[in-house]
Design a protein around this motif. Structure first.
Motif, PDB file in Angstrom:
ATOM      1  N   TYR A   1       9.965  65.408  87.043  1.00 40.43           N
ATOM      2  CA  TYR A   1       9.958  64.190  86.669  1.00 40.43           C
ATOM      3  C   TYR A   1       9.541  63.654  85.791  1.00 40.43           C
ATOM      4  O   TYR A   1       9.731  62.285  85.713  1.00 40.43           O
ATOM      5  N   PHE A   2       8.802  64.452  84.977  1.00 32.27           N
ATOM      6  CA  PHE A   2       8.798  64.145  83.741  1.00 32.27           C
ATOM      7  C   PHE A   2       8.866  65.221  82.862  1.00 32.27           C
ATOM      8  O   PHE A   2       8.461  66.151  82.447  1.00 32.27           O
ATOM      9  N   PRO A   3       9.889  65.410  82.230  1.00 32.38           N
ATOM     10  CA  PRO A   3      10.401  66.011  80.911  1.00 32.38           C
ATOM     11  C   PRO A   3      10.860  65.963  79.916  1.00 32.38           C
ATOM     12  O   PRO A   3      11.297  65.936  78.582  1.00 32.38           O
ATOM     13  N   TYR A   4       9.327  66.153  79.287  1.00 27.94           N
ATOM     14  CA  TYR A   4       9.132  65.787  77.955  1.00 27.94           C
ATOM     15  C   TYR A   4       7.835  66.995  77.498  1.00 27.94           C
ATOM     16  O   TYR A   4       6.533  66.958  78.237  1.00 27.94           O
ATOM     17  N   PRO A   5       8.119  67.416  76.675  1.00 26.50           N
ATOM     18  CA  PRO A   5       8.701  67.478  75.102  1.00 26.50           C
ATOM     19  C   PRO A   5       9.819  68.003  76.526  1.00 26.50           C
ATOM     20  O   PRO A   5      10.416  68.917  77.364  1.00 26.50           O
ATOM     21  N   ALA A   6      11.582  68.080  75.905  1.00 24.00           N
ATOM     22  CA  ALA A   6      12.626  68.472  76.033  1.00 24.00           C
ATOM     23  C   ALA A   6      12.868  69.835  75.604  1.00 24.00           C
ATOM     24  O   ALA A   6      13.472  70.870  77.185  1.00 24.00           O
ATOM     25  N   GLU A   7      12.494  70.391  75.271  1.00 25.01           N
ATOM     26  CA  GLU A   7      12.296  71.835  74.950  1.00 25.01           C
ATOM     27  C   GLU A   7      11.107  72.490  75.639  1.00 25.01           C
ATOM     28  O   GLU A   7      10.665  73.788  75.927  1.00 25.01           O
ATOM     29  N   SER A   8      10.477  72.589  76.590  1.00 24.69           N
ATOM     30  CA  SER A   8       9.301  72.841  77.237  1.00 24.69           C
ATOM     31  C   SER A   8       9.682  73.656  78.839  1.00 24.69           C
ATOM     32  O   SER A   8      10.775  73.416  79.267  1.00 24.69           O
ATOM     33  N   PHE A   9       9.226  74.594  78.383  1.00 24.81           N
ATOM     34  CA  PHE A   9       9.684  75.736  79.662  1.00 24.81           C
ATOM     35  C   PHE A   9       8.887  75.706  80.653  1.00 24.81           C
ATOM     36  O   PHE A   9       9.558  76.455  81.835  1.00 24.81           O
ATOM     37  N   MET A  10       8.303  74.809  80.939  1.00 29.43           N
ATOM     38  CA  MET A  10       7.907  74.529  82.517  1.00 29.43           C
ATOM     39  C   MET A  10       8.540  73.763  82.946  1.00 29.43           C
ATOM     40  O   MET A  10       8.598  73.281  84.441  1.00 29.43           O
ATOM     41  N   ILE A  11      10.119  72.862  82.499  1.00 29.66           N
ATOM     42  CA  ILE A  11      10.224  72.180  83.096  1.00 29.66           C
ATOM     43  C   ILE A  11      11.928  72.370  84.205  1.00 29.66           C
ATOM     44  O   ILE A  11      12.087  73.201  84.509  1.00 29.66           O
ATOM     45  N   ASP A  12      11.282  71.788  85.701  1.00 29.70           N
ATOM     46  CA  ASP A  12      12.735  72.601  86.519  1.00 29.70           C
ATOM     47  C   ASP A  12      11.699  74.033  87.451  1.00 29.70           C
ATOM     48  O   ASP A  12      12.935  74.568  87.663  1.00 29.70           O
ATOM     49  N   GLN A  13      10.701  74.612  86.784  1.00 29.49           N
ATOM     50  CA  GLN A  13       9.877  75.690  87.178  1.00 29.49           C
ATOM     51  C   GLN A  13       8.950  75.368  88.357  1.00 29.49           C
ATOM     52  O   GLN A  13       8.136  74.748  88.269  1.00 29.49           O
ATOM     53  N   SER A  14       9.368  75.720  89.519  1.00 26.98           N
ATOM     54  CA  SER A  14       8.645  75.631  90.673  1.00 26.98           C
ATOM     55  C   SER A  14       6.917  76.442  90.866  1.00 26.98           C
ATOM     56  O   SER A  14       6.150  75.544  91.548  1.00 26.98           O
ATOM     57  N   PRO A  15       7.156  77.156  90.131  1.00 27.02           N
ATOM     58  CA  PRO A  15       5.761  77.275  90.197  1.00 27.02           C
ATOM     59  C   PRO A  15       4.910  76.765  90.150  1.00 27.02           C
ATOM     60  O   PRO A  15       3.681  76.987  89.757  1.00 27.02           O
ATOM     61  N   TRP A  16       5.262  75.948  88.582  1.00 25.09           N
ATOM     62  CA  TRP A  16       4.116  75.044  88.197  1.00 25.09           C
ATOM     63  C   TRP A  16       4.292  73.920  89.045  1.00 25.09           C
ATOM     64  O   TRP A  16       2.530  73.259  88.879  1.00 25.09           O
ATOM     65  N   ILE A  17       4.880  73.272  89.853  1.00 23.03           N
ATOM     66  CA  ILE A  17       4.278  72.379  90.497  1.00 23.03           C
ATOM     67  C   ILE A  17       3.228  72.854  91.686  1.00 23.03           C
ATOM     68  O   ILE A  17       1.920  72.111  91.860  1.00 23.03           O
ATOM     69  N   TYR A  18       2.309  73.948  91.865  1.00 23.70           N
ATOM     70  CA  TYR A  18       1.767  74.409  92.596  1.00 23.70           C
ATOM     71  C   TYR A  18       0.741  75.039  91.954  1.00 23.70           C
ATOM     72  O   TYR A  18      -0.098  74.622  92.284  1.00 23.70           O
ATOM     73  N   ARG A  19       0.523  76.077  90.448  1.00 24.93           N
ATOM     74  CA  ARG A  19      -0.285  76.017  89.679  1.00 24.93           C
ATOM     75  C   ARG A  19      -1.005  74.335  89.054  1.00 24.93           C
ATOM     76  O   ARG A  19      -2.052  74.234  89.124  1.00 24.93           O
ATOM     77  N   GLY A  20       0.600  73.474  88.738  1.00 20.01           N
ATOM     78  CA  GLY A  20      -0.590  71.942  88.881  1.00 20.01           C
ATOM     79  C   GLY A  20      -1.288  71.181  89.935  1.00 20.01           C
ATOM     80  O   GLY A  20      -2.360  70.538  89.632  1.00 20.01           O
ATOM     81  N   ALA A  21      -0.983  71.929  91.169  1.00 15.57           N
ATOM     82  CA  ALA A  21      -1.354  71.634  91.960  1.00 15.57           C
ATOM     83  C   ALA A  21      -2.660  71.676  92.344  1.00 15.57           C
ATOM     84  O   ALA A  21      -3.961  70.882  92.769  1.00 15.57           O
ATOM     85  N   LEU A  22      -2.473  73.417  92.464  1.00 12.79           N
ATOM     86  CA  LEU A  22      -4.378  73.689  92.237  1.00 12.79           C
ATOM     87  C   LEU A  22      -5.148  73.467  91.591  1.00 12.79           C
ATOM     88  O   LEU A  22      -6.294  73.287  91.477  1.00 12.79           O
ATOM     89  N   VAL A  23      -4.991  72.644  90.546  1.00  7.76           N
ATOM     90  CA  VAL A  23      -5.570  72.274  89.033  1.00  7.76           C
ATOM     91  C   VAL A  23      -6.373  71.339  89.286  1.00  7.76           C
ATOM     92  O   VAL A  23      -6.852  70.496  89.535  1.00  7.76           O
ATOM     93  N   ALA A  24      -5.742  69.879  90.024  1.00 11.17           N
ATOM     94  CA  ALA A  24      -5.287  69.006  90.292  1.00 11.17           C
ATOM     95  C   ALA A  24      -5.865  69.023  91.709  1.00 11.17           C
ATOM     96  O   ALA A  24      -7.360  68.248  91.438  1.00 11.17           O
ATOM     97  N   VAL A  25      -6.595  69.592  92.693  1.00 11.50           N
ATOM     98  CA  VAL A  25      -7.724  69.761  93.332  1.00 11.50           C
ATOM     99  C   VAL A  25      -7.894  70.561  93.478  1.00 11.50           C
ATOM    100  O   VAL A  25      -9.617  69.839  93.424  1.00 11.50           O
ATOM    101  N   VAL A  26      -8.669  71.562  91.871  1.00 11.74           N
ATOM    102  CA  VAL A  26      -9.525  71.693  91.103  1.00 11.74           C
ATOM    103  C   VAL A  26     -11.166  70.798  90.734  1.00 11.74           C
ATOM    104  O   VAL A  26     -11.975  70.641  90.652  1.00 11.74           O
TER     105      VAL A  26
END
Length: 66
Positions: free
Chosen positions: A26-51
């Motif tokens: 949903y936030f594909p910026y910067p376009a060269e980012s290795f995190m775009i459309d990689q589901s592990p980053w959804i879970y890692r981001g949720a964990l960081v946000a909860v912390v």
């Protein structure tokens, strides 16, 4: 010390939301980012946000001495 916890908690929440947005595509910026459309980053981001939320809640419970 409480203000530092608020700032750090807020930054963690924002970073977590950014990681979740990039991981889900949903936030594909910067376009060269290795995190775009990689589901592990959804879970890692949720964990960081909860912390971050936990840190803010703990900071709210801690009242500085007068």
């Amino acid at each position: 010390m409480v203000k530092l916890a608020y700032v750090l908690g807020g930054l963690l929440v924002l970073i977590g939301l950014l990681w979740m947005g990039q991981g889900s595509g949903y936030f594909p910026y910067p376009a060269e980012s290795f995190m775009i459309d990689q589901s592990p980053w959804i879970y890692r981001g949720a964990l960081v946000a909860v912390v971050g939320v936990v840190l803010i809640v703990l900071a709210r419970r801690k009242r500085p001495l007068p």
